[in-house]
Design a protein around this motif. Structure first.
Motif, PDB file in Angstrom:
ATOM      1  N   GLN A   1       0.824  -1.199   0.000  1.00 45.01           N
ATOM      2  CA  GLN A   1       0.000   0.000   0.000  1.00 45.01           C
ATOM      3  C   GLN A   1       0.859   1.250   0.000  1.00 45.01           C
ATOM      4  N   VAL A   2       0.378   2.228  -0.766  1.00 43.54           N
ATOM      5  CA  VAL A   2       1.094   3.502  -0.901  1.00 43.54           C
ATOM      6  C   VAL A   2       0.970   4.287   0.397  1.00 43.54           C
ATOM      7  N   LYS A   3       2.082   4.784   0.909  1.00 42.46           N
ATOM      8  CA  LYS A   3       2.097   5.547   2.140  1.00 42.46           C
ATOM      9  C   LYS A   3       2.423   7.026   1.926  1.00 42.46           C
ATOM     10  N   SER A   4       2.932   7.364   0.759  1.00 42.65           N
ATOM     11  CA  SER A   4       3.283   8.763   0.494  1.00 42.65           C
ATOM     12  C   SER A   4       3.309   8.999  -1.003  1.00 42.65           C
ATOM     13  N   ILE A   5       3.315  10.259  -1.385  1.00 40.35           N
ATOM     14  CA  ILE A   5       3.365  10.574  -2.819  1.00 40.35           C
ATOM     15  C   ILE A   5       4.727  10.221  -3.397  1.00 40.35           C
ATOM     16  N   ASP A   6       5.767  10.220  -2.550  1.00 37.13           N
ATOM     17  CA  ASP A   6       7.088   9.843  -3.054  1.00 37.13           C
ATOM     18  C   ASP A   6       7.104   8.372  -3.453  1.00 37.13           C
ATOM     19  N   GLU A   7       6.483   7.520  -2.628  1.00 42.64           N
ATOM     20  CA  GLU A   7       6.377   6.102  -2.975  1.00 42.64           C
ATOM     21  C   GLU A   7       5.583   5.926  -4.268  1.00 42.64           C
ATOM     22  N   LEU A   8       4.481   6.657  -4.354  1.00 47.72           N
ATOM     23  CA  LEU A   8       3.616   6.538  -5.530  1.00 47.72           C
ATOM     24  C   LEU A   8       4.348   6.989  -6.790  1.00 47.72           C
ATOM     25  N   ALA A   9       5.133   8.038  -6.684  1.00 49.28           N
ATOM     26  CA  ALA A   9       5.844   8.571  -7.848  1.00 49.28           C
ATOM     27  C   ALA A   9       6.850   7.566  -8.410  1.00 49.28           C
ATOM     28  N   GLN A  10       7.330   6.638  -7.556  1.00 50.09           N
ATOM     29  CA  GLN A  10       8.321   5.657  -8.007  1.00 50.09           C
ATOM     30  C   GLN A  10       7.682   4.398  -8.603  1.00 50.09           C
ATOM     31  N   THR A  11       6.355   4.404  -8.750  1.00 49.33           N
ATOM     32  CA  THR A  11       5.677   3.257  -9.347  1.00 49.33           C
ATOM     33  C   THR A  11       6.177   3.025 -10.781  1.00 49.33           C
ATOM     34  N   VAL A  12       6.509   1.778 -11.090  1.00 50.32           N
ATOM     35  CA  VAL A  12       6.993   1.434 -12.435  1.00 50.32           C
ATOM     36  C   VAL A  12       5.789   1.208 -13.342  1.00 50.32           C
ATOM     37  N   ILE A  13       5.791   1.942 -14.457  1.00 52.28           N
ATOM     38  CA  ILE A  13       4.683   1.831 -15.414  1.00 52.28           C
ATOM     39  C   ILE A  13       5.025   0.808 -16.498  1.00 52.28           C
ATOM     40  N   LYS A  14       6.297   0.871 -16.980  1.00 54.40           N
ATOM     41  CA  LYS A  14       6.673   0.018 -18.113  1.00 54.40           C
ATOM     42  C   LYS A  14       8.189  -0.148 -18.130  1.00 54.40           C
ATOM     43  N   VAL A  15       8.611  -1.278 -18.654  1.00 56.83           N
ATOM     44  CA  VAL A  15      10.045  -1.523 -18.844  1.00 56.83           C
ATOM     45  C   VAL A  15      10.361  -1.378 -20.326  1.00 56.83           C
ATOM     46  N   LEU A  16      11.309  -0.500 -20.652  1.00 55.29           N
ATOM     47  CA  LEU A  16      11.685  -0.272 -22.050  1.00 55.29           C
ATOM     48  C   LEU A  16      12.499  -1.464 -22.572  1.00 55.29           C
ATOM     49  N   PRO A  17      12.544  -1.640 -23.909  1.00 52.32           N
ATOM     50  CA  PRO A  17      13.346  -2.742 -24.499  1.00 52.32           C
ATOM     51  C   PRO A  17      14.800  -2.678 -24.079  1.00 52.32           C
ATOM     52  N   THR A  18      15.269  -1.477 -23.787  1.00 53.09           N
ATOM     53  CA  THR A  18      16.672  -1.324 -23.394  1.00 53.09           C
ATOM     54  C   THR A  18      16.909  -1.690 -21.936  1.00 53.09           C
ATOM     55  N   GLY A  19      15.817  -1.979 -21.218  1.00 52.26           N
ATOM     56  CA  GLY A  19      15.947  -2.308 -19.801  1.00 52.26           C
ATOM     57  C   GLY A  19      15.652  -1.133 -18.898  1.00 52.26           C
ATOM     58  N   GLY A  20      15.487   0.051 -19.486  1.00 55.06           N
ATOM     59  CA  GLY A  20      15.177   1.221 -18.682  1.00 55.06           C
ATOM     60  C   GLY A  20      13.759   1.146 -18.136  1.00 55.06           C
ATOM     61  N   LEU A  21      13.527   1.859 -17.031  1.00 54.88           N
ATOM     62  CA  LEU A  21      12.224   1.850 -16.372  1.00 54.88           C
ATOM     63  C   LEU A  21      11.513   3.189 -16.564  1.00 54.88           C
ATOM     64  N   ILE A  22      10.228   3.091 -16.888  1.00 47.78           N
ATOM     65  CA  ILE A  22       9.394   4.295 -16.953  1.00 47.78           C
ATOM     66  C   ILE A  22       8.575   4.334 -15.658  1.00 47.78           C
ATOM     67  N   ARG A  23       8.865   5.338 -14.850  1.00 45.94           N
ATOM     68  CA  ARG A  23       8.158   5.480 -13.586  1.00 45.94           C
ATOM     69  C   ARG A  23       7.063   6.538 -13.698  1.00 45.94           C
ATOM     70  N   LEU A  24       6.169   6.503 -12.718  1.00 44.05           N
ATOM     71  CA  LEU A  24       5.056   7.449 -12.735  1.00 44.05           C
ATOM     72  C   LEU A  24       5.566   8.887 -12.728  1.00 44.05           C
ATOM     73  N   ALA A  25       6.652   9.143 -12.023  1.00 39.86           N
ATOM     74  CA  ALA A  25       7.211  10.491 -11.957  1.00 39.86           C
ATOM     75  C   ALA A  25       7.690  10.978 -13.317  1.00 39.86           C
ATOM     76  N   ASP A  26       7.969  10.039 -14.249  1.00 41.78           N
ATOM     77  CA  ASP A  26       8.460  10.434 -15.572  1.00 41.78           C
ATOM     78  C   ASP A  26       7.342  10.996 -16.445  1.00 41.78           C
ATOM     79  N   ILE A  27       6.128  10.611 -16.182  1.00 42.64           N
ATOM     80  CA  ILE A  27       5.050  11.036 -17.077  1.00 42.64           C
ATOM     81  C   ILE A  27       3.947  11.833 -16.365  1.00 42.64           C
ATOM     82  N   ALA A  28       4.085  12.016 -15.040  1.00 36.73           N
ATOM     83  CA  ALA A  28       3.045  12.730 -14.296  1.00 36.73           C
ATOM     84  C   ALA A  28       3.642  13.393 -13.064  1.00 36.73           C
TER      85      ALA A  28
END
Length: 1004
Positions: free
Chosen positions: A232-259
């Motif tokens: 369970q999310v306890k703070s907006i900082d935790e929520l911002a680090q949510t992983v949305i998608k993994v790129l083909p290169t292995g990079g991670l797209i987190r919620l903070a990257d798009i919102a």
């Protein structure tokens, strides 16, 4: 009965023990009785409310209201149901049939609601089914203000709400201007496009990040341990680090990257203001059996402790406070009751001996406290209506006690011993007293069958009256004779009445002799005066709850639809200034709930005796000052006169037919109302329109992109309203996680370019998939029994106008002009008045018939009861003339006063006729019997009437405070008795001599 009377008359010590016990038990019961504004009653009304955030009235009607109404129609035992569909809310009100099994109908309604399928997925909470009752009425409102940021105020208000719920007596608590905390995920569509994501992918990732699941049990040799997955999310900082998608290169797209993830509050839809300060408003109801004064005192104690604890960080302001009202009512009753009791003692002491006057006066607390002892056994509490009933019955109590005491006194004067006088005197009048108490009870019993909400509220009156009558009978039969036997045994009584009363009797005898000589002329004159009185009282206005001494003014305003919430208070600046400018002798407090486009509020005035103007006069002054406020498109100020809500002064329902036919009928009715003098604020529920942007799908393009209308609507909802995708808990606080577009993209200019995502990630602009049209739609849609209806309302400014008469005139004039398929019905105040009065129309004749048969049995005659009851029309007209002279309308409690008076005047007439019959049985001539009986009954008749009148007039004129219920009742009861005296003392003897000029045999 005679044996019982003799038994108790010989035992004065036992009588005093009984009296003392009743007084002590009654006084002790006062500590257990709960004080309330209205009786605890559950109405035959059920409300079903469903929240649908962000939806328009049309959306709510189609997707919620219609579905629920379809199921409700299958439930038996429903009299009618209405509904209101507005932005984000469906409210259905059901009125059950009074003859039906309420519990079963309520259960069937709940089951019908549970059967509803197909509600929108955004309706997260199921429809709420609640039975209405007086316990749901608010008893206290107050506001909490803070000069700093809203975050601190919201956090404190939430903690205060939790503390208040633990206070003894508190029922429910609702807050206005309180916005729940939320985590907002504000999506940047450009970044979403860059990473080729869709809204569904983002929502899926957030949901999977916020989980709390148990994984079973792990066993070992030593112990068993549970497996728990807590993400369970306890703070907006935790929520911002949510992983949305993994790129083909292995990079991670987190919620903070798009919102941008923000810790904020839900969108504000209301703003509370109290006494000029922005505040979170608390509205509190009490528990069903809680004491209103004790509950509010507990809350005030808590708030005072909070003030001490937090200092000046937060400020508290009180609005509505019904504890003050109840304290005022008890003060009014006790003060006026004290004044009345002193006056009663004075009158009794002048005409009777002081010892007799004292014991007659004891009958009042004996019966009142006796009722107090019985109320808890009957499951009743002490409320304003029960207090009014006690006041009503005091006159009847004194009446019976005076008759017994005077009869005993006469026997003592004739030379009998005190004990013989007590026994014989009581025996002589016990039959007419029993008949009188029976007829009085018969007057009130039909009130059990008065229909509607008003009938439910006043059912405590006949219960209270009948219990008091039983105590009065016991007191007159058992304790009073014993008290008087003991008291008179210690003192000598003159063989003749005092000179001053003998002179009064002599003057009355001379007057009666002259009247009997011209009896036919006297009767003709009486009938003429009765006819004149009837002609005058027909002009009285009917107003169930008159507003003369009311102290509450309800506020309703409208601003231009589409006005942002932060601009709404600015539009009300002059309104607030005008209210604040009221003098301190008139204004206690005011509170306003601002929203767009409709705002509501309440102005609390000082007590009526503390100000020079009525609530209606203050409203007229405020309306004049607010007449040209351009920022407010509609302002309505109306008086809350107390009691169950009576509805609008003028209310017309337009139903059936097509939309155009209904519109034509609405135009016809509103046009007619606007031409009537004395009416103002004519409007209807569909007059207020909301500006809307209607999305018109282009189905060919939707098909080409493999999209549906649901995809379109869902994306737009997420983009502009936001979608609550899940929630998390921080301690005991639930926080919603809302996905929404970035603020820069939530504008009308950006609407057409909003991207709709296909299943394979292709972005399509809205302009390609749909057209956008501007339109205006009703903000409020109403149904009556499932059919669309429009409700037209108006306010009455001319006090001489009657809502009932006006409605009947309108129906007569417009019926022929309406479209054939359209039906109009009268609602509101006129409907409730007609419903209540229909009960009285049945109750009063039923009571009269009951009285007639009781008297017929007692006198063994079919004609003499008519003679006794001849006093009733004169007394009723006299009571209503009191309203005419004092320029007051016919109100519910004025009519109840008339009912109570009927029992008392019948008693006076009954005692007189009974004495005439006794003298005739002794062989005396009719004329002599009438003269002697009238002279001998002069003193008890004068005493019973004068003591009741002087006991009630202080309350009628508000010497110790004015009450909206008890004032009119005291006025009709007091003046009805006063002006019925000439009828009983002059007209009744003339009637007897005219129609019964012969000896009458009365069966013992």
């Amino acid at each position: 009965m005679n044996g019982f009377i003799a038994y108790f008359a010989q035992r004065s010590f036992l009588a005093r023990i009984i009296t003392t016990m009743v007084l002590l038990v009654g006084a002790a019961s006062l500590s257990t009785l709960k004080l309330q504004e209205l009786p605890d009653i559950a109405f035959e009304e059920v409300e079903i409310t469903t929240q649908y955030p962000g939806a328009t009235a049309q959306d709510v009607e189609v997707n919620i209201t219609n579905l629920i109404e379809k199921e409700i129609k299958s439930v038996e035992g429903i009299r009618k149901f209405t509904s209101q569909s507005s932005d984000g809310l469906s409210a259905i009100s059901i009125e059950m049939d009074e003859s039906a099994n309420t519990a079963k109908v309520l259960r069937d309604i709940q089951q019908a609601v549970d059967r509803v399928n197909g509600l929108p997925k955004d309706v997260t909470n199921p429809p709420l089914v609640v039975q209405r009752g007086t316990a749901s009425f608010e008893v206290l409102t107050f506001g909490v203000s803070h000069q700093g940021d809203y975050n601190a105020l919201q956090s404190y208000a939430r903690q205060l709400e939790k503390t208040l719920k633990s206070v003894s007596g508190v029922g429910t608590i609702s807050m206005t201007g309180f916005n729940e905390r939320e985590f907002w995920i504000e999506i940047d569509p450009i970044k979403v496009s860059r990473y080729k994501l869709t809204f569904d992918e983002i929502i899926y990732a957030v949901n999977n990040r916020n989980l709390s699941l148990s994984g079973g049990m792990v066993e070992s040799w030593n112990s068993d341990q549970k497996i728990v997955t807590m993400t369970q999310v306890k703070s907006i900082d935790e929520l911002a680090q949510t992983v949305i998608k993994v790129l083909p290169t292995g990079g991670l797209i987190r919620l903070a990257d798009i919102a941008e993830v923000v810790d904020t509050f839900e969108k504000a839809s209301q703003e509370g203001v109290i006494n000029g300060k922005s505040a979170i408003l608390f509205s509190i109801t009490k528990g069903s059996n809680a004491d209103i004064i004790a509950t509010i005192d507990n809350i005030k104690t808590l708030i005072e402790n909070e003030k001490t604890r937090i200092g000046d960080t937060f400020t508290f302001s009180y609005g509505l406070n019904l504890a003050d009202d109840m304290s005022d009512k008890f003060s009014i009753v006790s003060t006026n009751g004290g004044i009345g009791l002193i006056l009663v003692l004075a009158v009794l002491s002048i005409i009777l001996k002081r010892q007799i006057a004292f014991w007659v006066s004891v009958s009042i607390p004996f019966c009142v406290l006796g009722v107090m002892a019985i109320l808890p056994i009957l499951g009743m509490n002490l409320d304003s209506i029960t207090l009014a009933a006690l006041l009503l019955v005091i006159g009847i109590i004194v009446d019976d006690s005076v008759i017994v005491a005077e009869s005993i006194y006469q026997e003592k004067e004739s030379g009998k011993s005190a004990l013989e006088a007590a026994v014989i005197g009581t025996q002589k009048v016990i039959k007419p007293i029993i008949a009188s108490l029976t007829t009085t009870a018969l007057v009130f019993i039909p009130m059990f069958f008065i229909p509607g909400t008003m009938g439910k509220a006043i059912v405590v009156i006949p219960i209270t009256v009948i219990v008091a009558l039983l105590f009065s009978l016991a007191e007159c039969t058992y304790t009073l004779p014993a008290h008087l036997a003991n008291s008179l045994n210690k003192t000598e009584v003159k063989s003749k009445t005092s000179d001053y009363f003998q002179s009064i009797t002599s003057a009355y005898t001379n007057l009666l002799t002259w009247c009997l000589q011209f009896k036919k002329s006297i009767l003709v004159a009486a009938v003429i005066m009765l006819a004149i009185g009837v002609g005058l009282v027909t002009n009285l206005k009917l107003d169930i709850f008159p507003s003369e001494s009311a102290k509450y003014i309800e506020v309703y305003t409208e601003v231009k639809p589409g006005t942002p919430l932060n601009k709404v208070r600015e539009a009300h600046a002059l309104l607030e200034k005008t209210i604040t400018a009221l003098p301190k002798t008139e204004l206690t407090s005011y509170e306003l709930t601002y929203s767009s486009p409709v705002s509501t509020g309440l102005i609390v005035l000082t007590n009526f005796e503390s100000r020079d103007r009525t609530a209606d006069a203050i409203i007229k002054d405020l309306n004049n000052k607010l007449e040209n406020v351009k920022e407010l498109s509609f302002v309505k100020l109306s008086v809350d006169a107390g009691g169950p809500p009576p509805g609008e002064p003028v209310e017309v329902r337009v139903m059936n037919g097509t939309q155009q036919e209904r519109n034509d009928a609405v135009s016809l009715v509103t046009g007619w109302l606007n031409t009537q003098q004395g009416l103002d604020k004519v409007t209807h529920n569909e007059a207020l329109k909301d500006p809307q942007l209607q999305i018109i799908p282009q189905y060919e393009w939707l098909a080409r992109y493999n999209l549906t209308v649901a995809d379109l609507a869902s994306t737009l909802r997420i983009a502009f309203e936001g979608d609550t995708v899940t929630s998390t808990w921080l301690g005991d606080q639930e926080i919603n996680l809302r996905v929404i577009l970035n603020e820069d993209y939530r504008t009308i200019e950006r609407l057409s370019t909003t991207k709709i995502y296909t299943s394979d990630g292709v972005k399509v602009p809205l302009s390609r998939l749909a057209k956008v049209a501007n339109l205006e739609a009703p903000r409020l849609i109403q149904h009556y029994n499932g059919d669309r209806e429009v409700t037209i309302t108006a306010q009455i400014t001319d006090e001489t106008l009657s809502s009932v008469a006006l409605s009947e005139t309108m129906l007569t004039e417009l019926q022929s002009q309406l479209p054939s398929q359209v039906t109009i019905e009268i609602g509101g105040e006129a409907e409730n008045t007609n419903e209540t009065m229909s009960g009285f129309v049945v109750a009063f004749p039923a009571a009269i018939i009951g009285i007639y048969f009781v008297l017929a049995i007692m006198f063994n005659s079919l004609l003499q009861p008519l003679l006794i009851m001849a006093v009733i029309p004169f007394a009723v007209i006299a009571a209503l003339m009191a309203l005419f002279v004092h320029m007051q309308p016919i109100s519910l409690f004025a009519l109840i006063g008339v009912l109570g008076m009927t029992g008392v005047v019948v008693n006076n007439s009954l005692v007189l006729i009974n004495r005439i019959n006794e003298l005739l049985c002794e062989g005396k001539d009719t004329l002599i019997a009438v003269m002697e009986a009238s002279a001998s009954r002069l003193r008890p008749i004068l005493l019973t009437s004068l003591t009741t009148v002087v006991g009630l007039l202080p309350l009628a004129y508000g010497l110790g405070g004015t009450d909206v219920y008890m004032g009119p009742m005291s006025l009709t009861l007091g003046y009805g008795l006063l002006f019925s005296l000439p009828v009983v003392l002059i007209v009744i003897p003339c009637l007897y001599l005219t129609f019964f000029n012969r000896k009458v045999t009365v069966t013992d």
